[in-house]
Write an enzyme that holds these catalytic residues in place. Structure first.
Site, short mmCIF file in Angstrom:
data_model
loop_
_atom_site.label_atom_id
_atom_site.label_comp_id
_atom_site.label_asym_id
_atom_site.label_seq_id
_atom_site.Cartn_x
_atom_site.Cartn_y
_atom_site.Cartn_z
CG ASP A 7 -2.23 -0.71 1.40
OD1 ASP A 7 -2.12 -1.48 -0.18
OD2 ASP A 7 -2.45 -1.29 2.19
NE ARG B 148 -4.41 -1.84 -5.16
CZ ARG B 148 -4.10 -2.87 -2.96
NH1 ARG B 148 -3.69 -1.11 -2.47
NH2 ARG B 148 -3.88 -3.75 -3.17
#
Length: 304
Positions: free
Chosen positions: A132, A182
């Site tokens: 992340d 992502r």
């Protein structure tokens, strides 16, 4: 106007104490969080995969300042990989990891060492790992750690935030063969010097990022609930002769669930599934993203 206030509150220990001391109904927390323990995460994943959805699991926690807490986060991921492999849920599954929860702010290579252990365990279980991305102060460190992890675990992915002004350049560097990226809009309070402030600017930056990734040789992961961005991504995939298995869509647990299932009929669709007791920071960012989420949160108290 409430968005920046809520994002600032996500980092406030004082507000954390106030919010977490209120007896929130499970209906509120369960809107965004699968549960507080691994068993709850397993149940959520079984339901999602039965509907043809893929998953990425986030054991909640961030901004760790203590070594013991960082080790506990590492151990939680190792336990998760073991449980998923044992229950036949590991194939095609992913884990989302915040390096700040692994000791990124602590001296030395603690976060890298913990991330290596996590990647190795995920690899043994047949799962992948995606890093992340957090606030802008961690981007260089996260990308440096990503490079080191990919030397041994080339399938390690990373999230990149369109709202940051530097992002298009980062995506150019990352859009190479085998690179899983992502693309998200971003959910952190950032200064104007490093980030776009308006929704329109961020949307344009997101589209520029999609163009880079879809034209590149990597594996784009389109992290968005925005119907317009989803349509643009699908158009760009066709324009760049991408097959349906060369990219995927990603959405958060509990948001646009019906659309997730609709997309899964013709596309790879992955759900970001958070679980764990340290839900506060994640929860506040979900409230900040959409006014409807805040209305849902407040309505539970009126209806009690």
């Amino acid at each position: 106007m409430l968005g920046p206030v809520l994002l600032a509150a996500a980092r406030s220990d004082r507000v954390r104490g106030l919010v977490t001391s209120v007896p929130l109904t499970r209906r509120v927390v369960d809107r965004f969080v699968a549960g507080e323990d691994l068993d709850a995460a397993v149940r959520a994943v079984r339901e999602l995969t039965a509907d043809g959805l893929r998953v990425t699991l986030d054991h909640l926690g961030e901004y760790t300042r203590e070594r013991a807490q960082a080790e506990a986060t590492r151990d939680a991921y190792l336990a998760m990989f073991g449980a998923f492999a044992e229950r036949g849920l590991a194939a095609g599954a992913d884990a989302s990891v915040k390096l700040s929860a692994l000791g990124q702010a602590l001296p030395g290579d603690l976060a890298l060492d913990h991330a290596r252990e996590i990647c190795a365990a995920a690899d043994r279980a047949g799962m992948t790992v995606t890093l992340d991305m957090e606030d802008h102060t961690t981007v260089d460190s996260t990308l440096e750690i990503l490079g080191k992890l990919r030397a041994d675990f080339p399938r390690t992915g990373v999230a990149i935030q369109a709202m940051l002004r530097r992002t298009e350049g980062d995506l150019q560097d990352l859009a190479h063969e085998g690179s899983r990226v992502r693309l998200v809009k971003g959910a952190y309070a950032e200064p104007a010097s490093v980030a776009f402030e308006s929704k329109a600017e961020t949307d344009r930056a997101y589209v520029r990022g999609l163009r880079v990734l879809m034209a590149g040789e990597g594996y784009p992961m389109v992290g968005s609930h925005d119907p317009r961005m989803i349509d643009i991504a699908r158009t760009l995939a066709v324009t760049n002769d991408r097959s349906p298995d060369s990219y995927e869509f990603q959405m958060l647990y509990g948001i646009r669930a019906a659309e997730q299932r609709r997309l899964a009929r013709d596309n790879r669709m992955r759900v970001y599934v958070p679980y764990g007791a340290d839900w506060y920071g994640y929860f506040m960012r979900r409230l900040a993203e959409r006014p409807a989420n805040l209305v849902f949160f407040l309505r539970t108290f009126v209806s009690r």
